[in-house]
Design an enzyme around this catalytic site. Structure first.
Site, PDB file in Angstrom:
ATOM      1  N   PHE A 149       0.815  -1.219   0.000  1.00  0.00           N
ATOM      2  CA  PHE A 149       0.000   0.000   0.000  1.00  0.00           C
ATOM      3  C   PHE A 149       0.847   1.267   0.000  1.00  0.00           C
ATOM      4  CE2 PHE A 149       1.064  -0.058   4.497  1.00  0.00           C
ATOM      5  CZ  PHE A 149       1.156   1.292   4.789  1.00  0.00           C
ATOM      6  N   GLU A 176      -4.975  -3.832  -1.770  1.00  0.00           N
ATOM      7  CA  GLU A 176      -6.425  -3.621  -1.723  1.00  0.00           C
ATOM      8  C   GLU A 176      -6.787  -2.343  -0.962  1.00  0.00           C
ATOM      9  OE1 GLU A 176      -4.541  -5.887  -0.337  1.00  0.00           O
ATOM     10  OE2 GLU A 176      -5.594  -7.128   1.140  1.00  0.00           O
ATOM     11  N   ARG A 177      -5.760  -1.668  -0.366  1.00  0.00           N
ATOM     12  CA  ARG A 177      -6.081  -0.452   0.395  1.00  0.00           C
ATOM     13  C   ARG A 177      -6.085   0.801  -0.472  1.00  0.00           C
ATOM     14  NH1 ARG A 177      -1.886  -2.012   4.675  1.00  0.00           N
ATOM     15  NH2 ARG A 177      -2.729  -4.012   5.313  1.00  0.00           N
ATOM     16  N   SER A 226       5.369  -7.053   3.291  1.00  0.00           N
ATOM     17  CA  SER A 226       5.962  -7.434   4.580  1.00  0.00           C
ATOM     18  C   SER A 226       6.704  -8.775   4.457  1.00  0.00           C
ATOM     19  CB  SER A 226       4.857  -7.528   5.636  1.00  0.00           C
ATOM     20  OG  SER A 226       3.895  -8.467   5.221  1.00  0.00           O
ATOM     21  N   CYS A 281       9.639   1.772   3.478  1.00  0.00           N
ATOM     22  CA  CYS A 281      10.563   0.673   3.773  1.00  0.00           C
ATOM     23  C   CYS A 281      11.984   1.194   3.942  1.00  0.00           C
ATOM     24  CB  CYS A 281      10.516  -0.378   2.685  1.00  0.00           C
ATOM     25  SG  CYS A 281      11.227   0.198   1.157  1.00  0.00           S
ATOM     26  N   GLU A 384       9.334  -4.204  12.974  1.00  0.00           N
ATOM     27  CA  GLU A 384       9.050  -3.037  12.137  1.00  0.00           C
ATOM     28  C   GLU A 384       7.747  -2.402  12.638  1.00  0.00           C
ATOM     29  OE1 GLU A 384       7.909  -3.919   8.026  1.00  0.00           O
ATOM     30  OE2 GLU A 384       9.072  -2.186   7.361  1.00  0.00           O
TER      31      GLU A 384
HETATM   32  P1  NAD Z   1       1.561  -6.635   3.073  1.00  0.00           P
HETATM   33  O1  NAD Z   1       2.579  -7.703   3.129  1.00  0.00           O
HETATM   34  O2  NAD Z   1       0.459  -6.641   4.073  1.00  0.00           O
HETATM   35  O3  NAD Z   1       0.832  -6.626   1.636  1.00  0.00           O
HETATM   36  C1  NAD Z   1       1.564  -6.616   0.434  1.00  0.00           C
HETATM   37  C2  NAD Z   1       0.754  -7.329  -0.649  1.00  0.00           C
HETATM   38  O4  NAD Z   1       0.555  -8.687  -0.254  1.00  0.00           O
HETATM   39  C3  NAD Z   1      -0.625  -6.731  -0.873  1.00  0.00           C
HETATM   40  O5  NAD Z   1      -0.884  -6.691  -2.263  1.00  0.00           O
HETATM   41  C4  NAD Z   1      -1.555  -7.691  -0.157  1.00  0.00           C
HETATM   42  O6  NAD Z   1      -2.828  -7.781  -0.751  1.00  0.00           O
HETATM   43  C5  NAD Z   1      -0.823  -9.022  -0.272  1.00  0.00           C
HETATM   44  N1  NAD Z   1      -1.109  -9.916   0.862  1.00  0.00           N
HETATM   45  C6  NAD Z   1      -1.375  -9.551   2.140  1.00  0.00           C
HETATM   46  N2  NAD Z   1      -1.574 -10.642   2.901  1.00  0.00           N
HETATM   47  C7  NAD Z   1      -1.418 -11.719   2.097  1.00  0.00           C
HETATM   48  C8  NAD Z   1      -1.481 -13.130   2.315  1.00  0.00           C
HETATM   49  N3  NAD Z   1      -1.751 -13.642   3.512  1.00  0.00           N
HETATM   50  N4  NAD Z   1      -1.251 -13.943   1.270  1.00  0.00           N
HETATM   51  C9  NAD Z   1      -0.967 -13.437   0.055  1.00  0.00           C
HETATM   52  N5  NAD Z   1      -0.898 -12.106  -0.207  1.00  0.00           N
HETATM   53  C10 NAD Z   1      -1.114 -11.253   0.807  1.00  0.00           C
HETATM   54  O7  NAD Z   1       2.362  -5.233   3.102  1.00  0.00           O
HETATM   55  P2  NAD Z   1       1.782  -3.763   3.191  1.00  0.00           P
HETATM   56  O8  NAD Z   1       1.251  -3.536   4.565  1.00  0.00           O
HETATM   57  O9  NAD Z   1       0.901  -3.487   2.021  1.00  0.00           O
HETATM   58  O10 NAD Z   1       3.118  -2.917   2.981  1.00  0.00           O
HETATM   59  C11 NAD Z   1       4.008  -2.597   4.026  1.00  0.00           C
HETATM   60  C12 NAD Z   1       5.190  -3.552   4.067  1.00  0.00           C
HETATM   61  O11 NAD Z   1       5.869  -3.529   2.810  1.00  0.00           O
HETATM   62  C13 NAD Z   1       6.238  -3.152   5.096  1.00  0.00           C
HETATM   63  O12 NAD Z   1       6.704  -4.303   5.729  1.00  0.00           O
HETATM   64  C14 NAD Z   1       7.334  -2.500   4.260  1.00  0.00           C
HETATM   65  O13 NAD Z   1       8.625  -2.538   4.835  1.00  0.00           O
HETATM   66  C15 NAD Z   1       7.274  -3.346   3.030  1.00  0.00           C
HETATM   67  N6  NAD Z   1       7.873  -2.669   1.890  1.00  0.00           N
HETATM   68  C16 NAD Z   1       9.074  -3.135   1.451  1.00  0.00           C
HETATM   69  C17 NAD Z   1       9.706  -2.513   0.389  1.00  0.00           C
HETATM   70  C18 NAD Z   1      11.035  -3.024  -0.115  1.00  0.00           C
HETATM   71  O14 NAD Z   1      11.414  -2.666  -1.223  1.00  0.00           O
HETATM   72  N7  NAD Z   1      11.746  -3.835   0.644  1.00  0.00           N
HETATM   73  C19 NAD Z   1       9.103  -1.415  -0.238  1.00  0.00           C
HETATM   74  C20 NAD Z   1       7.865  -0.977   0.241  1.00  0.00           C
HETATM   75  C21 NAD Z   1       7.255  -1.626   1.308  1.00  0.00           C
END
Ligand code: NAD
Length: 499
Positions: A149, A176-177, A226, A281, A384
């Site tokens: 998101f 989805e957010r 994540s 991130c 985090e």
């Molecule tokens: P998230 O892991 O909750 O969601 C990311 C994606 O995964 C979304 O599209 C979501 O729909 C999907 N998802 C969520 N739960 C799932 C499941 N159980 N099974 C399959 N798919 C699922 O992350 P977020 O809250 O959207 O984003 C924040 C996180 O992203 C933080 O941990 C941040 O550090 C990380 N991030 C990392 C980078 C990088 O380059 N390392 C960059 C941006 C964000």
């Protein structure tokens, strides 16, 4: 109530699964739209369309494909205000931050305009008598990306721009957010001349992700989000024989040496720790001053700055330093972790707990928090937080500070503030983290370098954007060709692999 759609085969398509997620305005806490959650059948439909459209796109010469990307850049600039507004409305970040989100993605599109050069293969003339050898980079076919998101414009563009420049079709499953901007991007790319079916947006949650993971036709998966989900997608995607790259969470340390310019260090921590409400991130979430005297000087500068931060809705324009966090659940998680910090003995030197914004009582706002005397065993250090919470861990020596960054399970980014070139060089060489800043707090590499962390911040081997992206989104094929004239003298070949 607005009902968002998928974007399939060049059209906005309503969801058929019957499942929807709410899209909130984080500033007011109100539901402003719903988005459909795709099932496997809807994903299947998008994949079939992509698979049909992709060969013709791959056969368009790379220069013509690049021209479509050029036009896409023009359209991104044309619609910058509209994109930023839609992004802030769903994400909550300020308008300058939202524009930064679009611009950092746009820069990757610009880099990918170099596809004709970047896709050139290798050629060896006369590898044997009458034998030439050459290699080419070919598109994978149908590729997919799953994005978080916090950068709803930049991260999708990091993935789909190189994928499409290389001749692939791409299916985006955005967060989805905040799916509105990804949908707008797909429409704009088609306005720029991209054929239908090459970039599709299928909205959803785990069900849609699992449909991607287990789909035979999808060749590669990019994921950013994540760490637990990154691990799941990497393991499952690899077991399905796909090419997978996953980027996970972070806990970025900034080391402040006694010789650092304390005003610069304090300003850097303010932007890197609290900008975008800490939902980056590459945010700095741990400040590590070296020596008690350095810590005291740093905090004397930092505390009044943190107390003066202005928190509010993006509609308040330049009067706001950062906006709300993305959801009520994110806010509750941050508040829970702050409480563990207090319970486990850290000193909360700036207390944002009772932050209240008149007229926005139901918004997901979190005041700025600053902790001192944080130790390695505390939850606020280990996990985090992804919110406006900065932890100060006092180190006695440089080696201890370096050891903190080295021992943490995450390794996305880190920074050192010092005037000493030897120390900075030693830090950059020894630290086991992917992206390093020297007097730069958020060292995000530009589009023509690559982006990626180490340790639990990444799963896979190639980084995002830069030359790595062109490797990730292509396969190498090597051709060995011999011609009858080379066989005139009895067909003797001097290179062993020939027979
Ligand atoms: P998230 O892991 O909750 O969601 C990311 C994606 O995964 C979304 O599209 C979501 O729909 C999907 N998802 C969520 N739960 C799932 C499941 N159980 N099974 C399959 N798919 C699922 O992350 P977020 O809250 O959207 O984003 C924040 C996180 O992203 C933080 O941990 C941040 O550090 C990380 N991030 C990392 C980078 C990088 O380059 N390392 C960059 C941006 C964000």
């Amino acid at each position: 109530m607005q009902e968002l759609t998928h974007y399939i085969n060049g059209a906005h398509v309503k969801g058929t699964s019957g499942r929807f997620a709410n899209i909130y305005n984080p500033a007011t806490g109100e539901v402003q739209a719903t988005v459909p959650m795709a099932n496997a059948a809807e994903m299947d439909q998008a994949v079939a369309i992509a698979s049909k459209a992709q060969p013709a796109w791959a056969s368009v010469n790379p220069q013509r494909r690049a021209r479509v990307l050029m036009k896409f850049v023009d359209l991104l600039n044309r619609d910058m205000e509209k994109l930023a507004e839609a992004l802030s409305r769903e994400h909550g970040k300020t308008i300058p931050d939202a524009k930064g989100d679009v611009i950092r993605g746009l820069e990757v599109v610009e880099y990918c305009i170099g596809a004709p050069q970047l896709l050139k293969g290798e050629y060896t003339d006369s590898a044997g008598p009458g034998i030439d050898m050459y290699s080419m980079r070919q598109a994978l076919g149908v590729t997919a990306g799953i994005t978080p998101f916090n950068f709803p414009a930049m991260i999708p563009m990091w993935m789909f721009a190189p994928a499409i420049a290389c001749g692939n079709a791409f299916i985006l499953k955005p967060s989805e957010r905040d799916p509105s901007v990804p949908l707008m991007l797909a429409e704009l790319f088609e306005e720029a001349g991209l054929p239908k079916g090459i970039l599709q947006v299928v909205n959803g949650d785990k069900e849609a992700v699992d449909a991607i993971l287990h789909h035979d036709i999808i060749q590669s998966i990019g994921f950013v989000g994540s760490t637990p989900i990154a691990e799941y997608i990497y393991a499952t995607g690899c077991a399905e024989g796909k090419r997978v790259q996953c980027f996970g969470g972070a806990k970025n340390h900034m080391i402040i040496m006694p010789d650092a310019d304390m005003d610069q260090a304090a300003d850097a921590l303010l932007g890197a720790g609290y900008g975008a409400a800490g939902e980056r991130c590459m945010a700095i979430s741990v400040a590590v001053p070296v020596g008690d005297e350095t810590a005291d000087r740093l905090l004397a500068k930092l505390i009044p700055r943190v107390e003066a931060l202005k928190v509010g809705p993006y509609t308040a324009g330049n009067d706001v330093d950062y906006g709300p966090v993305v959801s009520a659940a994110a806010k509750a998680n941050i508040e829970r972790l702050v409480q563990t910090g207090i319970d486990q003995g850290a000193d909360l030197v700036v207390d944002g707990r009772n932050f209240n914004l008149q007229g926005y009582e139901d918004g997901f706002f979190v005041g700025a928090h600053l902790f001192d005397n944080v130790t390695k065993d505390m939850d606020i250090y280990k996990y985090e937080i992804f919110g406006p919470v900065l932890s100060t861990v006092r180190a006695k020596t440089y080696e201890e500070a370096l050891g903190l960054a080295m021992d943490h399970e995450y390794g996305n980014g880190t920074a050192i503030f010092t005037r000493d070139g030897d120390t900075a060089r030693d830090f950059a060489n020894r630290v086991n983290v992917g992206m390093i800043g020297i007097n730069v707090p958020i060292p995000v590499p530009l589009a023509y370098h690559t982006f990626g962390g180490w340790k639990k911040s990444v799963f896979g081997d190639l980084n995002q954007h830069g030359p790595d992206a062109f490797k990730f989104y292509t396969r190498t094929k090597t051709v060995t060709a011999r011609w009858p004239s080379g066989m005139k003298d009895g067909g003797e070949f001097s290179i062993p692999i020939m027979e």
